[in-house]
Design an enzyme around this catalytic site. Structure first.
Site, mmCIF file in Angstrom:
data_model
loop_
_atom_site.group_PDB
_atom_site.id
_atom_site.type_symbol
_atom_site.label_atom_id
_atom_site.label_comp_id
_atom_site.label_asym_id
_atom_site.label_seq_id
_atom_site.Cartn_x
_atom_site.Cartn_y
_atom_site.Cartn_z
ATOM 1 N N CYS A 107 5.889 -6.429 11.266
ATOM 2 C CA CYS A 107 5.085 -7.123 10.457
ATOM 3 C C CYS A 107 4.486 -8.535 11.050
ATOM 4 O O CYS A 107 5.332 -9.228 11.889
ATOM 5 C CB CYS A 107 5.755 -7.882 8.960
ATOM 6 S SG CYS A 107 4.589 -8.619 7.816
ATOM 7 N N HIS A 149 3.536 -0.759 2.973
ATOM 8 C CA HIS A 149 4.016 -2.105 3.731
ATOM 9 C C HIS A 149 2.898 -3.164 3.107
ATOM 10 O O HIS A 149 3.206 -3.986 2.542
ATOM 11 C CB HIS A 149 4.053 -2.322 4.908
ATOM 12 C CG HIS A 149 4.373 -3.356 5.686
ATOM 13 N ND1 HIS A 149 5.461 -3.505 6.470
ATOM 14 C CD2 HIS A 149 3.826 -4.622 5.644
ATOM 15 C CE1 HIS A 149 5.502 -4.830 6.804
ATOM 16 N NE2 HIS A 149 4.398 -5.322 6.463
ATOM 17 N N GLU A 150 1.430 -2.613 3.210
ATOM 18 C CA GLU A 150 0.496 -3.683 2.959
ATOM 19 C C GLU A 150 0.372 -3.886 1.386
ATOM 20 O O GLU A 150 0.059 -5.089 0.892
ATOM 21 C CB GLU A 150 -0.819 -3.296 3.575
ATOM 22 C CG GLU A 150 -0.868 -2.944 4.820
ATOM 23 C CD GLU A 150 -0.335 -4.275 5.655
ATOM 24 O OE1 GLU A 150 -0.540 -5.448 5.390
ATOM 25 O OE2 GLU A 150 0.503 -4.215 6.750
ATOM 26 N N HIS A 153 2.842 -6.355 0.161
ATOM 27 C CA HIS A 153 2.408 -7.754 0.475
ATOM 28 C C HIS A 153 1.487 -8.192 -0.742
ATOM 29 O O HIS A 153 1.593 -9.538 -1.129
ATOM 30 C CB HIS A 153 1.269 -7.736 1.728
ATOM 31 C CG HIS A 153 1.947 -7.870 3.110
ATOM 32 N ND1 HIS A 153 2.873 -9.158 3.088
ATOM 33 C CD2 HIS A 153 2.159 -7.439 4.116
ATOM 34 C CE1 HIS A 153 3.518 -9.067 4.648
ATOM 35 N NE2 HIS A 153 2.947 -7.901 5.032
HETATM 36 ZN ZN ZN Z 1 3.660 -7.485 6.788
#
Ligand code: ZN
Length: 189
Positions: A107, A149-150, A153
């Site tokens: 990340c 993953h995004e 976020h």
């Molecule tokens: Zn990340």
């Protein structure tokens, strides 16, 4: 414009993103800056939280990654990945499909920290693009991992939250050091 990527310990990373109601020139300009920032940092994805903005907006580009394949299906047909990269995804919803798969992840907000993370191998994605048009597709491989993953976020969730406890324990000293360094840099001088 290349923006500053905030690191673990910055409060923006824990903020749940607001839905974007109007996709206008300001949003497109931010997305363009995020793409430039992601490329500059040699990442495959970047969320608005990572540039200090709590919005449901992220960018991904896995088109140049050769050693970790991705698949993309639109309307049940496999389509060319390159033709659809990069992606700007707004107000994204992700539905898991397929079996869980474990793979390496990093990340940009956690420099030099990597871990194996288990996530569904395929996902179905519904979002708006930078023109405000609805997009819907299924993807697998690295693209599915990057999008999950995004998407995390944009909900204030970090990959450390997805790590098995034993892995996180091994990394704890590094994580604490990064968190402390970020906090120190945020203190007024
Ligand atoms: Zn990340």
């Amino acid at each position: 414009m290349v923006l500053e990527i905030v690191k673990y310990g910055h409060p923006a990373l824990r903020e749940r993103g607001e839905k974007i109601r109007q996709i206008d020139q300001t949003v497109r300009a931010l997305a363009a800056d995020m793409l430039e920032t992601m490329r500059d940092a040699q990442g495959v994805g970047l969320a608005a939280q990572q540039v200090g903005r709590a919005l449901q907006l992220f960018v991904v580009d896995v088109g140049e990654v050769e050693d970790r394949p991705s698949t993309l299906e639109i309307g049940g047909q496999l389509v060319s990945l390159e033709a659809h990269m990069p992606m700007v995804l707004i107000n994204t919803e992700v539905q898991p499909l397929g079996e869980p798969e474990t793979g390496p992840e990093g990340c940009l907000s956690f420099p030099e920290i990597y871990a194996d993370i288990t996530r569904p191998r395929q996902v179905q994605v519904q979002a708006l693009n930078e023109e405000g048009d609805p997009v819907r597709f299924c993807c697998g491989g690295l693209l599915a991992r990057a999008i999950q993953h995004e998407h995390d976020h944009t909900r204030g969730i970090l990959f450390i939250d997805r790590m098995p406890r034993s892995v996180k324990t091994e990394l704890q000293a590094e994580l604490d050091a990064l968190h402390a360094a970020t906090k120190a840099s945020l203190r007024p001088r």
